[in-house]
Every structure is written in structure tokens, then in C-alpha cells.
Design a protein around this motif. Structure first.
Motif, PDB file in Angstrom:
ATOM      1  N   ALA A  20       0.912  -1.121   0.018  1.00 15.69           N
ATOM      2  CA  ALA A  20       0.164  -0.087   0.068  1.00 15.69           C
ATOM      3  C   ALA A  20       0.804   1.420  -0.074  1.00 15.69           C
ATOM      4  O   ALA A  20       0.412   2.206  -0.656  1.00 15.69           O
ATOM      5  N   ALA A  21       2.043   1.231   0.892  1.00 13.43           N
ATOM      6  CA  ALA A  21       2.809   2.431   0.658  1.00 13.43           C
ATOM      7  C   ALA A  21       3.440   2.516  -0.567  1.00 13.43           C
ATOM      8  O   ALA A  21       3.871   3.776  -0.820  1.00 13.43           O
ATOM      9  N   THR A  22       3.877   1.648  -1.195  1.00 15.58           N
ATOM     10  CA  THR A  22       4.519   1.777  -2.565  1.00 15.58           C
ATOM     11  C   THR A  22       3.617   1.751  -3.571  1.00 15.58           C
ATOM     12  O   THR A  22       4.326   2.006  -4.878  1.00 15.58           O
ATOM     13  N   GLY A  23       2.504   1.599  -3.384  1.00 11.99           N
ATOM     14  CA  GLY A  23       1.337   1.706  -4.575  1.00 11.99           C
ATOM     15  C   GLY A  23       1.584   0.132  -5.431  1.00 11.99           C
ATOM     16  O   GLY A  23       1.048   0.279  -6.724  1.00 11.99           O
ATOM     17  N   ASN A  24       1.936  -0.871  -5.058  1.00  6.73           N
ATOM     18  CA  ASN A  24       2.153  -2.114  -5.594  1.00  6.73           C
ATOM     19  C   ASN A  24       1.066  -2.893  -5.142  1.00  6.73           C
ATOM     20  O   ASN A  24       1.007  -3.529  -4.220  1.00  6.73           O
ATOM     21  N   ARG A  25      -0.034  -2.794  -6.084  1.00  8.89           N
ATOM     22  CA  ARG A  25      -1.035  -3.552  -5.656  1.00  8.89           C
ATOM     23  C   ARG A  25      -0.898  -4.930  -5.742  1.00  8.89           C
ATOM     24  O   ARG A  25      -1.703  -5.769  -4.924  1.00  8.89           O
ATOM     25  N   ARG A  26      -0.187  -5.526  -6.479  1.00 13.73           N
ATOM     26  CA  ARG A  26       0.032  -7.016  -6.392  1.00 13.73           C
ATOM     27  C   ARG A  26       0.962  -7.478  -5.162  1.00 13.73           C
ATOM     28  O   ARG A  26       0.130  -8.592  -4.486  1.00 13.73           O
ATOM     29  N   LEU A  27       1.615  -6.635  -4.677  1.00 20.57           N
ATOM     30  CA  LEU A  27       2.273  -7.200  -3.182  1.00 20.57           C
ATOM     31  C   LEU A  27       1.335  -6.732  -1.977  1.00 20.57           C
ATOM     32  O   LEU A  27       1.113  -7.647  -1.179  1.00 20.57           O
ATOM     33  N   GLU A  28       0.435  -5.622  -2.400  1.00 19.43           N
ATOM     34  CA  GLU A  28      -0.537  -5.620  -1.349  1.00 19.43           C
ATOM     35  C   GLU A  28      -1.615  -6.928  -1.211  1.00 19.43           C
ATOM     36  O   GLU A  28      -1.933  -7.268  -0.253  1.00 19.43           O
ATOM     37  N   ALA A  29      -1.960  -7.321  -2.627  1.00 18.88           N
ATOM     38  CA  ALA A  29      -3.058  -8.170  -2.539  1.00 18.88           C
ATOM     39  C   ALA A  29      -2.486  -9.685  -1.994  1.00 18.88           C
ATOM     40  O   ALA A  29      -3.106 -10.305  -1.367  1.00 18.88           O
ATOM     41  N   SER A  30      -1.318  -9.877  -2.287  1.00 24.52           N
ATOM     42  CA  SER A  30      -0.383 -11.170  -1.793  1.00 24.52           C
ATOM     43  C   SER A  30      -0.388 -10.965  -0.466  1.00 24.52           C
ATOM     44  O   SER A  30      -0.534 -11.991   0.160  1.00 24.52           O
ATOM     45  N   GLY A  31      -0.169 -10.011   0.182  1.00 26.63           N
ATOM     46  CA  GLY A  31       0.235  -9.598   1.722  1.00 26.63           C
ATOM     47  C   GLY A  31      -1.343  -9.854   2.056  1.00 26.63           C
ATOM     48  O   GLY A  31      -1.480 -10.555   3.208  1.00 26.63           O
ATOM     49  N   ARG A  32      -2.386  -9.338   1.703  1.00 27.25           N
ATOM     50  CA  ARG A  32      -3.737  -9.667   2.348  1.00 27.25           C
ATOM     51  C   ARG A  32      -4.064 -11.137   2.328  1.00 27.25           C
ATOM     52  O   ARG A  32      -4.756 -11.398   3.165  1.00 27.25           O
ATOM     53  N   MET A  33      -3.710 -11.650   0.975  1.00 30.19           N
ATOM     54  CA  MET A  33      -4.055 -13.195   0.961  1.00 30.19           C
ATOM     55  C   MET A  33      -3.315 -14.110   1.889  1.00 30.19           C
ATOM     56  O   MET A  33      -3.945 -14.998   2.564  1.00 30.19           O
ATOM     57  N   GLN A  34      -2.023 -13.992   2.059  1.00 37.44           N
ATOM     58  CA  GLN A  34      -1.173 -14.403   3.259  1.00 37.44           C
ATOM     59  C   GLN A  34      -1.609 -14.320   4.483  1.00 37.44           C
ATOM     60  O   GLN A  34      -1.961 -15.298   5.391  1.00 37.44           O
ATOM     61  N   ARG A  35      -2.187 -12.984   4.955  1.00 38.26           N
ATOM     62  CA  ARG A  35      -2.673 -12.766   6.287  1.00 38.26           C
ATOM     63  C   ARG A  35      -3.927 -13.441   6.670  1.00 38.26           C
ATOM     64  O   ARG A  35      -4.169 -14.100   7.569  1.00 38.26           O
ATOM     65  N   ARG A  36      -4.899 -13.437   5.421  1.00 34.29           N
ATOM     66  CA  ARG A  36      -6.189 -14.136   5.745  1.00 34.29           C
ATOM     67  C   ARG A  36      -6.092 -15.687   5.768  1.00 34.29           C
ATOM     68  O   ARG A  36      -6.682 -16.213   6.264  1.00 34.29           O
ATOM     69  N   ARG A  37      -5.058 -16.129   5.043  1.00 36.07           N
ATOM     70  CA  ARG A  37      -5.031 -17.596   5.143  1.00 36.07           C
ATOM     71  C   ARG A  37      -4.444 -18.128   6.435  1.00 36.07           C
ATOM     72  O   ARG A  37      -4.897 -19.139   6.868  1.00 36.07           O
ATOM     73  N   ALA A  38      -3.423 -17.151   6.786  1.00 34.92           N
ATOM     74  CA  ALA A  38      -3.221 -17.631   8.249  1.00 34.92           C
ATOM     75  C   ALA A  38      -4.041 -17.332   9.320  1.00 34.92           C
ATOM     76  O   ALA A  38      -4.324 -18.302  10.458  1.00 34.92           O
ATOM     77  N   GLN A  39      -5.078 -16.586   9.328  1.00 38.21           N
ATOM     78  CA  GLN A  39      -6.192 -16.155   9.911  1.00 38.21           C
ATOM     79  C   GLN A  39      -6.914 -17.502   9.885  1.00 38.21           C
ATOM     80  O   GLN A  39      -7.816 -17.954  10.835  1.00 38.21           O
ATOM     81  N   VAL A  40      -7.708 -17.888   8.620  1.00 38.94           N
ATOM     82  CA  VAL A  40      -8.328 -19.172   8.634  1.00 38.94           C
ATOM     83  C   VAL A  40      -7.427 -20.414   9.143  1.00 38.94           C
ATOM     84  O   VAL A  40      -8.298 -21.004   9.795  1.00 38.94           O
ATOM     85  N   ALA A  41      -6.440 -20.553   9.001  1.00 38.12           N
ATOM     86  CA  ALA A  41      -5.663 -21.652   9.651  1.00 38.12           C
ATOM     87  C   ALA A  41      -5.577 -21.539  11.122  1.00 38.12           C
ATOM     88  O   ALA A  41      -5.722 -22.577  11.869  1.00 38.12           O
ATOM     89  N   GLU A  42      -5.543 -20.403  11.779  1.00 38.25           N
ATOM     90  CA  GLU A  42      -5.858 -20.152  13.198  1.00 38.25           C
ATOM     91  C   GLU A  42      -6.996 -20.462  13.627  1.00 38.25           C
ATOM     92  O   GLU A  42      -7.165 -21.370  14.717  1.00 38.25           O
ATOM     93  N   VAL A  43      -8.330 -20.086  13.019  1.00 36.92           N
ATOM     94  CA  VAL A  43      -9.422 -20.499  13.299  1.00 36.92           C
ATOM     95  C   VAL A  43      -9.789 -21.848  13.339  1.00 36.92           C
ATOM     96  O   VAL A  43     -10.156 -22.510  14.117  1.00 36.92           O
ATOM     97  N   ALA A  44      -9.280 -22.586  12.104  1.00 38.55           N
ATOM     98  CA  ALA A  44      -9.390 -23.981  12.245  1.00 38.55           C
ATOM     99  C   ALA A  44      -8.745 -24.698  13.147  1.00 38.55           C
ATOM    100  O   ALA A  44      -9.315 -25.728  13.710  1.00 38.55           O
ATOM    101  N   HIS A  45      -7.530 -24.412  13.532  1.00 33.62           N
ATOM    102  CA  HIS A  45      -6.874 -24.841  14.326  1.00 33.62           C
ATOM    103  C   HIS A  45      -7.542 -24.728  15.959  1.00 33.62           C
ATOM    104  O   HIS A  45      -7.688 -25.653  16.749  1.00 33.62           O
TER     105      HIS A  45
END
Length: 71
Positions: A20-45
Motif C-alpha cells: 500500500a505504501a509503495t503503490g504495488n497492488r500485487r504485493l498488497e494483494a498477496s500480503g492480504r491473501m497471506q494474512r487471511r490464510r493464516a487467520q483461517v488456519a488459526e480459526v481451524a486450529h
């Protein structure tokens, strides 16, 4: 919740903010996806842990305390 999931959430959040800070939408989206996947894994655990606890409690309740005293 595992430490691995917490680290992945933190790394995903950092990537998302960096994107978001650099304007790189691809990096922002991949970070969001990584964070959300980890949240889902945590809830599943957490759900697995609760289910195991409930199963253990149910097994203990079904188990007879002691056989009847014959005397």
C-alpha cells in the motif's frame, strides 16, 4: 493457534502495508491473501482443539465411574 500462523499473519500484514505504501497492488494483494490464510488456519486450529476437548469430555461422561459394590 500456532506460532507459525501468527508469524504468517504478521508477515502478510507487513507485505500488505508495504504494498500500500509503495503503490504495488500485487504485493498488497498477496500480503492480504497471506494474512487471511493464516487467520483461517488459526480459526481451524482453534475449532479442532475445541472439538477434541468436547469429544474427550463426552467420552469421560459416558465412562462409568466404578462398578457397583457387590457387598
Amino acid at each position: 493457534m500456532t506460532m507459525k500462523d501468527k508469524v504468517r499473519q504478521t508477515m502478510g500484514g507487513a507485505r500488505e502495508k508495504l504494498g500500500a505504501a509503495t503503490g504495488n497492488r500485487r504485493l498488497e494483494a498477496s500480503g492480504r491473501m497471506q494474512r487471511r490464510r493464516a487467520q483461517v488456519a488459526e480459526v481451524a486450529h482453534d475449532l479442532r482443539s475445541k472439538a477434541r476437548g468436547l469429544m474427550r469430555d463426552a467420552q469421560v461422561r459416558r465412562r462409568p465411574d466404578r462398578p457397583a459394590d457387590p457387598w
